[in-house]
Design an enzyme around this catalytic site. Structure first.
Site, PDB file in Angstrom:
ATOM      1  N   GLU B 333      56.919  29.978  34.144  1.00 47.78           N
ATOM      2  CA  GLU B 333      57.593  29.732  35.252  1.00 47.78           C
ATOM      3  C   GLU B 333      58.089  28.232  35.791  1.00 47.78           C
ATOM      4  OE1 GLU B 333      55.160  31.727  34.585  1.00 47.78           O
ATOM      5  OE2 GLU B 333      55.327  33.765  35.556  1.00 47.78           O
ATOM      6  N   LYS B 442      34.906  37.547  44.873  1.00 42.42           N
ATOM      7  CA  LYS B 442      34.775  37.288  46.122  1.00 42.42           C
ATOM      8  C   LYS B 442      33.557  37.918  46.706  1.00 42.42           C
ATOM      9  CE  LYS B 442      39.795  36.670  46.565  1.00 42.42           C
ATOM     10  NZ  LYS B 442      40.833  36.905  47.025  1.00 42.42           N
TER      11      LYS B 442
END
Lengths: 546, 546
Positions: B333, B442
């Site tokens: 990208e 997390k």
């Protein structure tokens, strides 16, 4: 079908934002007009250029307004490069070496709104001010302590101006083709003409300046900018420096050999950029003080442009300084980078003598500069190193037209700009300038290079300076007339000189006459004014003209 | 007010025109699919890419049409880079390492009109052909002598195709934002998504590739492109090569250690670019044959990207090859250049050990890449080298949206693209990736890097491969679960491994459980498929979860 990449414009503000993010601690060192050496960083320039942007906005400066600078190389001038252009206004850098009436002309022609100037130019500005019709305010680029106690002008103090404002400023986003800066040519004829650079042209130019085969500016470099910021944006170096994070060293007004040498030594300069004249002063200082540059300095590369780098200069930098000379060529109309004389892999095993032959050329086109030579009829000439023709260039950082359309349509049908130079290009792409188009002597349809004849003549020990112009000739249309200034207390006859030239130049290039004068006419920036000579000798009758 | 510089567009055709003018004799050396080493020049590529452009026009290819290639690195593939894009058509480079059904999907999704492919892919193409709905013709990239005698497909011979046409071709001029090439991501989830590069993005990217602080590609360099031309345009090197005139060496399909070493030696390669896997094969060859690379080769720099360059690899290149490793990071990208790990002047006096610590980082953003880290709420995090957040990028060679709008709106409110990586950025601008966003664990609002845990685990002599995922935990939301493949015939317990990790990682990062498996799932291009692991272990109950 269009690509799907981000349409982010190439803006000068992105340069200083990048510098502040990626190399905030890299230094800008300036010898100031006030005297001392000043040190700051790209982080400081970033902050202060935003303060300047806020200050300009408060002064009512709008996008497109021209803001003039009359200043040496230094950190405040660099702040203007980003602070003025970043808002969408146009930085008009004025060359203080122009005649006062030329400065007056271009400031009025550009309709400058504010004029920022260095301490040393105060007397000049006080004299010019009444004639500068569009200037709303004069900003002295110094701090409160150095402001003059009295004077005829109501002056704004630069430090007071910017310190009254926050560094909180969001650069506006606009079309990358927006004008960013303006520089007038110091043409030898007529009024100076303005070249209006854009954000896009300045950024593309900086990218190639940082390329290996451009000037190879990089974060590891410490670059001494002898080339002035009032002339073609100091070859675009302030932009390129911000792009890569090179340490920049700014000499201020002190361009004498001692000052330049001290800066090179103290700041560990690795790359220096300037015109030949400055290097001659540097050599003089080294000689007078029996210095050993190779030991004192870490100088690795010297970029020489503006006028031709003499072979002896390249040799001396190499042997005496241990520095490689990169000959570069360009013009105000080209931002200025056109060609760079870097070496190819095949030159690796060359002797110094062989290498110096290559280094004497103006070099190869950097990507973005599409260059060719054409004859008088616009026909393309071959890149064979022999044919010489009008040097034509096109590309995204080359002028399309002059400011306010002065000079009218200046590109040919293929979009090429005529550089006014006559040159050869060899099969490896090395370009070598042989003359100015208007100075080349057209003898019976063939061209004779006035520069080659002049270079040959100054090889004579009794010649101080020589100029060659074409004089009218019934049979050949033009034949070379050589005009010579003798060195003080030297004897030299026409016959002696022609005999000296014999064997050094093609037989049919031999001047048809030689005249001796006490001086030659020059422009304010030191260029020979051949037009004046042609005027002066327009009735000269060549002895060969029947 | 707009500037008055020439509005010449940045087009890929100008690259090969520049090469033909300025470095026509610089070489492109290719090891071919047919076997022998083939030598040609930029001049040849220029001429033949124009023949190809005429051939495509004759085939009815129009601007915007997608032309696919399925090919290794070689001169014919390079001709397509210029010959296809130069006409305004789009070169769709297909990665042969994708699963056949993915190739079928992307060729149909792109609506490719013609498919050009190397000899070795004939069996694959014969199998896929019936499913490729939009392909009007199959071009085998070889000469008449190597065309198959029979087969199921009606094939066009590349050499016949172009040799039927003149090299007289005027490249069209069009908007620089026109699409030039298309490359699909080899995403770990869902269908591959297309990234549509433009002429502008490709040229700006090449300019920074040639910059000193980019990859410093220059005319003096001989670059070995291990990085494939079917993947992000071989990091844009064919464009950058034409821009500067570097000699390019193309390995074709032979990426084994012996072949790569021979090319490096025979072609005097100074710069090599590739992913870590290839260099491991090269090291294997050097070891097996007790070679002395420092003596055999003139390799000076190795650019490693694609995945993280292990510290030991940088060290070995330096000590054993005398070559400096430049760690680079980017994405499909991003064209792909994002960061380059060059050193700063302040690192000059570092010891090798200290330097390797720097070289292990992904590096500093090149100009044009505006990079920052943000937390889950989109708040900017500091560049202090400690905070780690979502790595966000924006700039003129970074994707705005995927082909055909797949994935919808992909930029945040500030125009940043989320790289999917989690990283730190230090005050000098050095970025270091700590994890993939979706893999970071997390734990009670704090982030734990799965990669750091995996790297620590593979330090154990009995561990072949390790993956860490977040497993559900009532109190902490997620806690680390380590999944390990043991080396053959090695014994290892959970307790042994946790004891080994103790002191090497933060205490609260210690995995709550370790499970042993016989293999881990990978994509076609060798990436670990953590999504599959998360699926597989979604019901795993951590012993610490009350």
């Amino acid at each position: 079908m269009l690509g799907l990449m981000q349409g982010r414009p190439l803006l000068i503000s992105t340069l200083i934002e990048h510098a502040a993010k990626c190399h905030p601690a890299a230094e800008i060192v300036s010898r100031t007009s006030e005297g001392p050496v000043h040190r700051c960083t790209y982080g400081d320039i970033h902050r202060r250029s935003k303060q300047l942007a806020n200050a300009l906005t408060a002064l009512g400066v709008s996008p497109g307004d021209r803001i003039a600078s009359l200043a040496w190389n230094g950190f405040r001038h660099m702040e203007m490069y980003f602070g003025v252009s970043g808002t969408g206004a146009v930085l008009h850098t004025i060359n203080p070496r122009l005649f006062p009436e030329q400065i007056e002309y271009i400031a009025n022609h550009a309709e400058d709104q504010y004029l920022f100037f260095d301490l040393g130019f105060l007397p000049l500005i006080e004299k010019l001010a009444p004639a500068l019709k569009t200037i709303k305010g004069f900003v002295l680029m110094t701090d409160r302590a150095h402001m003059p106690a009295d004077g005829t002008l109501d002056l704004i103090c630069y430090e007071d101006l910017i310190n009254a404002h926050s560094s909180d400023y969001d650069w506006p986003t606009f079309d990358e083709n927006t004008a960013s800066s303006l520089c007038y040519t110091s043409g030898t004829t007529g009024n100076p003409k303005g070249v209006l650079y854009s954000h896009r042209s300045s950024l593309l130019h900086a990218m190639l300046t940082c390329s290996v085969d451009g000037l190879a500016l990089g974060t590891a470099e410490t670059a001494l900018l002898i080339v002035p910021m009032f002339h073609v944006n100091a070859w675009g170096m302030p932009y390129a420096g911000a792009m890569c994070g090179a340490k920049l060293v700014m000499p201020g007004p002190a361009l004498d050999g001692a000052s330049v040498y001290a800066l090179m030594r103290d700041e560990k300069v690795t790359l220096a950029l300037g015109v030949p004249t400055v290097w001659l002063m540097l050599f003089g200082h080294v000689d007078a003080n029996r210095l050993v540059p190779k030991t004192d300095l870490v100088l690795r590369r010297v970029v020489i442009g503006g006028s031709s780098a003499p072979r002896a200069m390249s040799e001396r930098f190499e042997t005496n300084f241990g520095a490689f000379v990169i000959h570069a060529w360009g013009m105000t109309e080209m931002s200025p980078l056109g060609t760079v004389c870097n070496l190819l892999p095949k030159h690796r095993d060359f002797t110094l003598e062989q290498r110096l032959d290559i280094q004497a050329k103006q070099g190869r086109a950097v990507f973005g500069v599409d260059m060719c030579i054409k004859d008088d009829d616009g026909k393309l000439l071959p890149n064979d190193g022999k044919a010489f023709g009008h040097l034509m260039v096109r590309g995204p950082w080359i002028v399309e037209s002059y400011y306010r359309g002065e000079g009218g349509e200046i590109l040919d049908a293929d979009g090429y700009f005529d550089t006014g130079d006559v040159a050869t290009i060899d099969p490896d792409g090395y370009m070598q300038i042989t003359d100015r188009s208007k100075d080349v002597i057209k003898s019976g349809g063939e061209w004779i290079s006035s520069i080659d004849l002049e270079n040959a003549a100054v090889g004579h020990p009794a010649v101080a300076e020589a100029a060659v112009i074409g004089a009218a000739h019934a049979k050949w249309q033009e034949r070379p007339l050589m005009i010579v200034v003798k060195k003080a207390n030297q004897e030299l006859s026409k016959e002696d000189l022609l005999k000296f030239l014999d064997g050094k130049i093609a037989k049919w290039w031999m001047p048809d006459d030689v005249v001796f004068v006490t001086e030659l006419p020059h422009t304010a920036t030191g260029k020979l004014q051949k037009m004046k000579l042609r005027e002066q000798f327009k009735d000269h009758r060549l002895p060969t003209d029947a």
